[in-house]
Every structure is written in C-alpha cells, then in structure tokens.
Design a protein around this motif. Structure first.
Motif, PDB file in Angstrom:
ATOM      1  N   GLU A  46       6.031  -0.889 -10.570  1.00  0.00           N
ATOM      2  CA  GLU A  46       6.029  -1.973  -9.578  1.00  0.00           C
ATOM      3  C   GLU A  46       6.044  -3.341 -10.256  1.00  0.00           C
ATOM      4  O   GLU A  46       5.739  -3.454 -11.443  1.00  0.00           O
ATOM      5  CB  GLU A  46       4.748  -1.891  -8.733  1.00  0.00           C
ATOM      6  CG  GLU A  46       4.737  -0.821  -7.687  1.00  0.00           C
ATOM      7  CD  GLU A  46       3.331  -0.657  -7.132  1.00  0.00           C
ATOM      8  OE1 GLU A  46       3.123  -0.986  -5.967  1.00  0.00           O
ATOM      9  OE2 GLU A  46       2.446  -0.220  -7.886  1.00  0.00           O
ATOM     10  N   CYS A  49       3.884  -4.972 -13.581  1.00  0.00           N
ATOM     11  CA  CYS A  49       3.249  -3.930 -14.404  1.00  0.00           C
ATOM     12  C   CYS A  49       3.518  -4.113 -15.895  1.00  0.00           C
ATOM     13  O   CYS A  49       3.027  -3.337 -16.702  1.00  0.00           O
ATOM     14  CB  CYS A  49       3.664  -2.546 -13.934  1.00  0.00           C
ATOM     15  SG  CYS A  49       5.361  -2.173 -14.312  1.00  0.00           S
ATOM     16  N   LYS A  51       6.797  -4.666 -17.391  1.00  0.00           N
ATOM     17  CA  LYS A  51       8.118  -4.228 -17.880  1.00  0.00           C
ATOM     18  C   LYS A  51       8.832  -5.354 -18.641  1.00  0.00           C
ATOM     19  O   LYS A  51       9.314  -5.147 -19.756  1.00  0.00           O
ATOM     20  CB  LYS A  51       9.008  -3.767 -16.707  1.00  0.00           C
ATOM     21  CG  LYS A  51       8.393  -2.669 -15.855  1.00  0.00           C
ATOM     22  CD  LYS A  51       9.336  -2.211 -14.758  1.00  0.00           C
ATOM     23  CE  LYS A  51       9.702  -3.276 -13.728  1.00  0.00           C
ATOM     24  NZ  LYS A  51       8.589  -3.707 -12.860  1.00  0.00           N
ATOM     25  N   MET A  53       7.515  -8.098 -19.861  1.00  0.00           N
ATOM     26  CA  MET A  53       6.739  -8.481 -21.052  1.00  0.00           C
ATOM     27  C   MET A  53       7.101  -7.563 -22.218  1.00  0.00           C
ATOM     28  O   MET A  53       7.241  -8.016 -23.353  1.00  0.00           O
ATOM     29  CB  MET A  53       5.241  -8.302 -20.786  1.00  0.00           C
ATOM     30  CG  MET A  53       4.582  -9.459 -20.143  1.00  0.00           C
ATOM     31  SD  MET A  53       4.512 -10.866 -21.248  1.00  0.00           S
ATOM     32  CE  MET A  53       3.948 -12.074 -20.091  1.00  0.00           C
ATOM     33  N   GLU A 189      16.429  -5.073 -15.336  1.00  0.00           N
ATOM     34  CA  GLU A 189      16.908  -5.218 -13.957  1.00  0.00           C
ATOM     35  C   GLU A 189      18.340  -5.770 -13.933  1.00  0.00           C
ATOM     36  O   GLU A 189      18.586  -6.810 -13.313  1.00  0.00           O
ATOM     37  CB  GLU A 189      15.996  -6.175 -13.164  1.00  0.00           C
ATOM     38  CG  GLU A 189      14.512  -5.867 -13.255  1.00  0.00           C
ATOM     39  CD  GLU A 189      14.014  -4.928 -12.153  1.00  0.00           C
ATOM     40  OE1 GLU A 189      14.854  -4.373 -11.412  1.00  0.00           O
ATOM     41  OE2 GLU A 189      12.792  -4.747 -12.065  1.00  0.00           O
TER      42      GLU A 189
HETATM   43  N1  ATP Z   1       3.571 -16.897 -18.399  1.00  0.00           N
HETATM   44  C1  ATP Z   1       2.660 -16.088 -17.869  1.00  0.00           C
HETATM   45  N2  ATP Z   1       1.374 -16.511 -17.727  1.00  0.00           N
HETATM   46  C2  ATP Z   1       0.423 -15.708 -17.203  1.00  0.00           C
HETATM   47  N3  ATP Z   1       0.667 -14.433 -16.787  1.00  0.00           N
HETATM   48  C3  ATP Z   1       1.916 -13.972 -16.911  1.00  0.00           C
HETATM   49  C4  ATP Z   1       2.979 -14.755 -17.452  1.00  0.00           C
HETATM   50  N4  ATP Z   1       4.111 -14.010 -17.439  1.00  0.00           N
HETATM   51  C5  ATP Z   1       3.764 -12.822 -16.912  1.00  0.00           C
HETATM   52  N5  ATP Z   1       2.458 -12.786 -16.599  1.00  0.00           N
HETATM   53  C6  ATP Z   1       1.720 -11.648 -16.047  1.00  0.00           C
HETATM   54  O1  ATP Z   1       1.967 -10.531 -16.879  1.00  0.00           O
HETATM   55  C7  ATP Z   1       2.048  -9.348 -16.112  1.00  0.00           C
HETATM   56  C8  ATP Z   1       3.321  -8.591 -16.438  1.00  0.00           C
HETATM   57  O2  ATP Z   1       4.437  -9.331 -15.991  1.00  0.00           O
HETATM   58  P1  ATP Z   1       5.939  -8.801 -16.152  1.00  0.00           P
HETATM   59  O3  ATP Z   1       6.826  -9.961 -15.912  1.00  0.00           O
HETATM   60  O4  ATP Z   1       6.086  -8.097 -17.453  1.00  0.00           O
HETATM   61  O5  ATP Z   1       6.058  -7.763 -14.969  1.00  0.00           O
HETATM   62  P2  ATP Z   1       7.327  -6.866 -14.530  1.00  0.00           P
HETATM   63  O6  ATP Z   1       6.888  -5.461 -14.609  1.00  0.00           O
HETATM   64  O7  ATP Z   1       8.525  -7.264 -15.296  1.00  0.00           O
HETATM   65  O8  ATP Z   1       7.493  -7.260 -12.986  1.00  0.00           O
HETATM   66  P3  ATP Z   1       8.819  -7.512 -12.115  1.00  0.00           P
HETATM   67  O9  ATP Z   1       9.222  -6.168 -11.593  1.00  0.00           O
HETATM   68  O10 ATP Z   1       8.331  -8.415 -11.032  1.00  0.00           O
HETATM   69  O11 ATP Z   1       9.862  -8.146 -12.986  1.00  0.00           O
HETATM   70  C9  ATP Z   1       1.938  -9.771 -14.648  1.00  0.00           C
HETATM   71  O12 ATP Z   1       0.627  -9.550 -14.216  1.00  0.00           O
HETATM   72  C10 ATP Z   1       2.234 -11.246 -14.672  1.00  0.00           C
HETATM   73  O13 ATP Z   1       1.548 -11.911 -13.655  1.00  0.00           O
END
Ligand code: ATP
Ligand code: MG
Length: 344
Positions: A46, A49, A51, A53, A189
């Motif tokens: 979701e 989570c 991904k 990062m 994505e």
């Molecule tokens: N610059 C930032 N400062 C603080 N928290 C961050 C930052 N960037 C990401 N996060 C937090 O790190 C966590 C992981 O984010 P990430 O972008 O990797 O998620 P994702 O799985 O790619 O989600 P999505 O499907 O929405 O792209 C999340 O809780 C997000 O809020």
C-alpha cells in the motif's frame, strides 16, 4: 551472490532512515530481495510502505532528509563484476549505476527535461558512457526511439517532451533507461498515470526489452493484477518491512501472511459470483508509531499476545517462499478469511 551469476541485483538488509526535526524514523527496515536476469520481481504494498524509498536508495537519489543506515545493494555488471552501491565511492557509483542500472519513475513529464529536444536526452548516455560523436549518438537515439515504438523517429528526434503524449513520454523514458543495456531495470509505478490500454502496451514493451536484453526487472507497484501478469516473484512490503516474499503463484495461491491475504481479498474476484470488494480495515501505522512486535498487529485478524511481544522473523513456508508471520499456517484458513471480512 557470486554463487549465482544470474543475480543482477542483491539488496540485503537495507535500512533507510528519515531525519526529521524531532526524530530519526526508519522508513525501510532490513529489506532484502534479489533481481535475476530475464525475470521480473515486484515490490508490492500500500501507499507509504516504503517502495519508493527502497527504489530511490537503490538508484542513489534519496531525498536529502533520508539516508541508507545499513545493509548492502550489490549490483552486477554485464561482465559479472559486483559492486556494493552503498559502500562505493561517488565516482564508482556514477559509472556503474549509469550503465548497469536503468531507472523509470512514474512521472515522465518531470523526468524529461522540458528545454531540450528528446533526441539530445536520448543521445546523452551514448555520448557520456560510450564516448560516441554527436552524429553517431543521434543515430543511436533514432534507433532507440524506433525500438520503443515511437513513430517517425527521424523527425520526432528533434521534438520537445511536451509534444509527446503521456504514453509516448513513458516510452522515451524507458528508451533512456535501457539505452546502455543495463543489467537491472528499476521501474517505480511506470504506468500508474496512464490509461489501461497504454498501460498494457508499456508493460508489453518492458517485457520484450527484458527478454531481448536479458535484464532483471524490478517492478514497483500497488496493483495486484499487474504483479500477477508481469512478475515471477513478489516481495510484499508493509510499514517498511518485507512481510512475505516468494514466487507469485505460491504467494497469491497460498499466502503465508495475513497482510497479503487482506490485499488479495480486497480485489473483487468475480462480479458474477457476487464477490464483494472488501478492504483491510484501518491504515498502516505512521513511521513514528510502528509497534514493536509484528508490524501488522493492529490490523491483523489473527493477532494474539505473541504478535505484540515479538517481531516475527521471515521463515520459509514452502520452497523459496518466506513469511514473517508467527502463524503462517492459519492464514489461508476459513477463520482468517472470515475475520478479514468482519473487520471491514
Ligand atoms: N521527505 C520525507 N520526509 C518524511 N517522511 C517521508 C519523506 N518521504 C517519504 N516519507 C515517508 O516514508 C514512508 C515511505 O514512503 P514511500 O514514498 O517509500 O512509500 P511508497 O510505498 O512508495 O508509497 P506510494 O505507493 O504512495 O508511492 C512513508 O511513510 C512516507 O510518509
Ligand atoms: Mg512510491
């Protein structure tokens, strides 16, 4: 990793921390997976989570507030030379990542530079890494445009990004990513912003290129159907952790983690059968409030005291299929299924 020359990317125990004014938060917690040439591994989970990062850590383009706090990211080049991108110098990293790691992010409009013709941007990898002349690089750029399905590449090579549709821009990004035949193609994505028909065309292009160039593809998505169609293996992430991992057929056919089960149950199986669209109750925890014990405990229908006390380590539930749940045998049972529906 040296044991299997087909492994092009080996991410092992990767930790990524985010530095906020108040605390250091772990956004990616000991994530491990491998990408094998000629295969697609999907990172599924979701929103939030971890991904992206994980992807930006691999690509070396983490947000300034984030840093790799542990683990290794070993990338293998075409000749089997392995470099850990975490401990490599900036120069080594640029050289290897530029050639052997192709990256496609979601937003093609911002990823392409609006002020240069696309041909110039496509020619760049050939000029920088292969040292080709302007003219030879332009020829390569035109061939590449043709290969990714852009009509009339000889004239369109001089057009600007805004003169292309979303799907065509995504093709251009893919062209840049595969220009130097990287061993790994990382796609975060890649089709989320596109309509379904274009999405299918782009996915089919990625698959063809994967075969032709013998690349390992890392596909990041929250779309289960895409994982099912495209991937050989799936790594299911929750709150920065890998909760389940294995061959797609095994993980989806017989999930070993209640979170995966919940994701599967959230997809309507068949409208005729009257299957309702259930979804997992609640939301993933904030990074500042990830519980000790199991990360999924607050939403889990199987939760009991052990889950609150101890973080489960990943264990094999069938060959090559691992789950980080204390009670993987109970996941596919009717009871777990019913409970998931009740929590809607
Ligand atoms: N610059 C930032 N400062 C603080 N928290 C961050 C930052 N960037 C990401 N996060 C937090 O790190 C966590 C992981 O984010 P990430 O972008 O990797 O998620 P994702 O799985 O790619 O989600 P999505 O499907 O929405 O792209 C999340 O809780 C997000 O809020
Ligand atoms: Mg993301």
């Amino acid at each position: 990793m040296n044991a299997d020359p087909r492994v092009a990317l080996d991410v092992d125990g990767l930790d990524v921390d985010i530095h906020t004014p108040h605390a250091v938060l772990r956004a990616v917690d000991s994530v491990s997976f491998q990408a094998v040439r000629g295969r697609t591994v999907a990172l599924l989970g979701e929103s939030g989570c971890g991904k992206s990062m994980t992807a930006t850590a691999i690509a070396g383009v983490l947000d300034p507030v984030a840093e790799v706090a542990g683990g290794s990211i070993r990338l293998s080049d075409g000749a089997g030379r392995v470099t850990d991108l975490v401990s490599a110098s900036a120069k080594e990293r640029r050289e290897l990542a530029g050639k052997d790691l192709g990256i496609v992010f979601q937003d093609a409009l911002t990823a392409l530079n609006p002020v240069y013709p696309v041909g110039t941007q496509l020619a760049e990898p050939f000029r920088i890494h292969r040292g080709l002349s302007k003219r030879a690089a332009r020829r390569e750029a035109i061939e590449l445009m043709r290969r990714v399905g852009i009509p009339e590449p000889e004239t369109r090579v001089d057009a600007y990004p805004h003169q292309f549709s979303g799907g065509m821009r995504q093709r251009l990004l893919i062209a840049i990513a595969v220009a130097l035949s990287p061993s790994v193609l990382l796609a975060d994505e890649p089709t989320t912003a596109l309509d379904v028909t274009v999405q299918a065309q782009i996915m089919s292009l990625l698959r063809d290129l994967r075969e032709e160039r013998d690349m390992a593809v890392v596909l990041i998505t929250h779309d289960l159907a895409l994982v099912f169609e495209q991937a050989d293996r799936v790594v299911v992430m929750y709150a920065g952790n890998v909760v389940e991992e294995g061959p797609v057929d095994d993980v989806f056919g017989s999930p070993g983690h209640p979170y995966t089960r919940g994701l599967l149950d959230s997809v309507p199986v068949s409208a005729e059968r009257g299957a309702s669209l259930s979804s997992i109750g609640g939301a993933p925890p904030e990074l500042s409030a990830i519980p000790s014990g199991c990360v999924y405990q607050d939403r889990c229908p199987l939760v009991r005291s052990l889950c609150r006390e101890q973080r489960p380590t990943a264990r094999e539930v069938s060959p090559g299929h691992r789950s980080a749940c204390h009670f993987p045998d109970e996941v596919s049972s009717e009871e777990a299924n019913r409970s998931v529906e009740v929590t809607r």
